[in-house]
Enzyme design. Structure first.
Site, PDB file in Angstrom:
ATOM      1  CG  ASP A   1      93.389  48.977  69.981  1.00 45.80           C
ATOM      2  OD1 ASP A   1      92.508  48.108  70.027  1.00 45.80           O
ATOM      3  OD2 ASP A   1      93.155  50.174  69.702  1.00 45.80           O
TER       4      ASP A   1
ATOM      5  CG  HIS B   1      89.711  47.499  66.775  1.00 45.04           C
ATOM      6  ND1 HIS B   1      88.818  48.502  66.436  1.00 45.04           N
ATOM      7  CD2 HIS B   1      90.553  48.036  67.688  1.00 45.04           C
ATOM      8  CE1 HIS B   1      89.122  49.607  67.114  1.00 45.04           C
ATOM      9  NE2 HIS B   1      90.168  49.356  67.891  1.00 45.04           N
TER      10      HIS B   1
ATOM     11  CG  ASP C   1      88.855  53.262  69.506  1.00 48.73           C
ATOM     12  OD1 ASP C   1      89.838  53.868  69.987  1.00 48.73           O
ATOM     13  OD2 ASP C   1      88.981  52.213  68.841  1.00 48.73           O
TER      14      ASP C   1
HETATM   15 ZN   LIG Z   1      94.027  52.203  70.275  1.00 48.02          ZN
END
Ligand SMILES: [Zn+2]
Length: 255
Positions: free
Chosen positions: A133, A171, A60
């Site tokens: 992330d 995110h 992703d």
């Molecule tokens: Zn990741």
């Protein structure tokens, strides 16, 4: 030098980012969660795409590399330690390395923990850091390929940045992270205020990203693993911040 930064949601909860050096018109995206949406955002502005800046190898974050490289001729920059796992990579970079978007320089920071070779891109002059992330608003990434000590090293380093630095996380996890953060620090008014503000944004479908280093320093339990209040909350007074972060992460995984 000045840098335009565009944030847009894509997939179920990812953010896409477009960066443009105002002086030179050079353009980059950070990660490629959704090639179609990224293309749409580029076309809407009449821009091109000179670079793809990957933070780590997860699909992703790299799934659109091939299509965007083919369509725009973009150069793919990614972490050296994950070179073999970044599709269509052209330039592998690591700690101490640099990348320049037109007139806008970025430092490369090694921030492994979520993945073994995860990197962050820090545009000091623009007061902006792209953390992939590793750091989230009120949270941190899962430790898929690294250790609590590595994650604390990253958090402690982010904590050294000026408080106004804009933090671009990959995110929208903020309200879910907030529900957990409240169980750690039950008496942190900065956290309470943060949550009120984040809820108001989400009610109007406004991204909570970017956040700031200062806001995370005051409210994020992972960025605060060196604080007595967090140590006390997990019954670990006197333990190292790395061990405390490890325990907070373990609790979050089970939350
Ligand atoms: Zn990741």
């Amino acid at each position: 030098m000045s840098l335009d930064i565009i944030v847009f949601p894509c997939l179920s909860d990812n953010y896409g980012f477009l960066l443009r050096c105002v002086q030179t018109g050079k353009t980059a995206c950070v990660d490629t969660p959704d090639a179609a949406e990224i293309s749409k955002q580029i076309e809407a502005r009449g821009w091109g795409l000179d670079y793809i800046l990957n933070t780590h190898h997860h699909p992703d974050h790299t799934g659109g590399n091939k299509a965007l490289k083919r369509k725009y001729g973009a150069r793919v920059i990614g972490p050296k330690a994950e070179e073999s796992r970044i599709p269509h990579i052209d330039d592998a970079v690591s700690e101490g390395g640099a990348f320049t978007l037109g007139d806008c320089p970025a430092q490369i920071w090694d921030t492994p923990a979520h993945t073994a070779g995860h990197i962050s891109y820090y545009f000091e002059d623009a007061a902006a850091i792209f953390v992939g992330d590793t750091l989230f608003a009120l949270g941190c990434g899962r430790l898929f390929e690294g250790t609590p000590a590595q994650m604390w090293t990253a958090m402690a380093r982010y904590n050294t940045l000026p408080r106004a630095t804009q933090v671009y996380c990959a995110h929208e996890y903020t309200l879910s992270n907030a529900r957990f953060a409240e169980t750690i620090e039950t008496d942190n008014t900065a956290l309470d205020d943060y949550i009120i503000s984040a809820k108001a944004k989400r009610e109007h479908n406004i991204p909570t990203v970017p956040t700031t280093i200062g806001a995370e320093r005051d409210a994020n339990p992972f960025m605060r693993a060196d604080q007595d209040s967090v140590a006390k909350a997990v019954n670990m007074i006197g333990a190292t911040p790395s061990d405390i972060l490890g325990e907070v992460r373990r609790r979050k995984d089970a939350f």
